[in-house]
Design a protein around this motif. Sequence first.
Motif, mmCIF file in Angstrom:
data_model
loop_
_atom_site.group_PDB
_atom_site.id
_atom_site.type_symbol
_atom_site.label_atom_id
_atom_site.label_comp_id
_atom_site.label_asym_id
_atom_site.label_seq_id
_atom_site.Cartn_x
_atom_site.Cartn_y
_atom_site.Cartn_z
ATOM 1 N N THR A 137 -20.765 -12.505 -10.097
ATOM 2 C CA THR A 137 -20.859 -11.051 -10.262
ATOM 3 C C THR A 137 -22.234 -10.485 -9.898
ATOM 4 O OG1 THR A 137 -19.296 -11.276 -12.080
ATOM 5 C CG2 THR A 137 -20.351 -9.148 -11.862
ATOM 6 N N GLY A 186 -19.338 -18.313 -15.436
ATOM 7 C CA GLY A 186 -19.674 -16.995 -15.969
ATOM 8 C C GLY A 186 -21.161 -16.834 -16.205
ATOM 9 N N HIS A 213 -16.371 -14.677 -17.535
ATOM 10 C CA HIS A 213 -16.608 -14.229 -16.161
ATOM 11 C C HIS A 213 -16.949 -12.750 -16.141
ATOM 12 C CE1 HIS A 213 -14.055 -17.790 -14.804
ATOM 13 N NE2 HIS A 213 -15.271 -17.978 -14.350
HETATM 14 O O1 G3H Z 1 -16.675 -19.481 -10.955
HETATM 15 C C1 G3H Z 1 -17.386 -18.454 -10.856
HETATM 16 C C2 G3H Z 1 -18.266 -18.068 -11.921
HETATM 17 O O2 G3H Z 1 -17.955 -18.627 -13.121
HETATM 18 C C3 G3H Z 1 -18.875 -16.733 -11.850
HETATM 19 O O3 G3H Z 1 -19.109 -16.056 -13.057
HETATM 20 O O4 G3H Z 1 -19.060 -13.744 -12.204
HETATM 21 O O5 G3H Z 1 -20.000 -14.245 -14.440
HETATM 22 O O6 G3H Z 1 -21.192 -14.930 -12.393
HETATM 23 P P1 G3H Z 1 -19.864 -14.669 -13.032
#
Ligand code: G3H
Length: 294
Positions: free
Chosen positions: A243, A219, A188
């Motif tokens: 993110t 992630g 993540h």
């Molecule tokens: O469940 C949410 C995601 O796995 C988001 O991952 O923040 O790397 O985009 P990320």
Amino acid sequence: MILSDYLNNALKEKWALPHFNISDAVTLAGICEAAKELKSPLMIGTSEGERKFIGLRRAVAMINVYREEYKLPIFLNADHHRSVSAAEEAVNAGYDSVHIDLSAAKLEENIKSTKEVVEYARSKFPISNFQFPISVEGEVGYLVTESSKIYKETIQIPPESLTKPEEAARFVQETGVDRFAPAVGNLHGISANVKQLDFERIKAIRKAIGGEVALVLHGGSAIPDDQIKEAIKCGINNIHINTELRVAYTEALRKFLAEHPDETTPYKFFAPVIEAVKQKAAEKITLFGSKSKI
Ligand code: G3H
Ligand code: ZN
């Protein structure tokens, strides 16, 4: 079509259903604008923290309004819910889907409690236009970072955190989940080092769980485009992004307020934020191949 139809089509046709997290109505507006323009089906997720901020029933109500007004297949997911009771609350509030994440627990405990959520979800229907049993996602293997944020440091992934294909097969068979989230080099947030997915492991897990269960890549932020495309070829059909949307949001907001320090009208300073989120969501929809798939 219901959520599982979109996921099945995605697997067959080699694209991925985007799952975008939201913390507020501003992010949701940008994502839905992009999906409407590109005619993409969507999953919208709220983690326990995000849902606490928005409000469970308010999240359900907002999604219902977008579904009706934009005529879009949007499915609301309770993302990374870490207890059976939190997952059940989301089911009762009218979510379309829950992700019960007990990946930090021992496999036996993870299987037992995930199964409990599957049984509970099977007895309910979401309060949406799409009448179908609630979809459940489970997770085995753990992601080393919990938060969707920027990490200034390099993050190493310990080999023991990665999902073992045989455990994935057992988990899916014993719990009856609809979607499975593995640890395959993903994490993540955005770290100082570039993420490197383990494609052989993705292929082996896809083989182990069969073609009926969705394979979810968490992630998704800052995974290079060529790796995303390869992951889809290897059997990933659902990808989570948080993110990168948060970064687009805050950069646009900071820029606008720095340039207009006296502005106090929210619909004026949030306009470029919605546009920035829309651009980022559109970029991911195009990359995942979910354009024109409604
Ligand atoms: O469940 C949410 C995601 O796995 C988001 O991952 O923040 O790397 O985009 P990320
Ligand atoms: Zn995640």
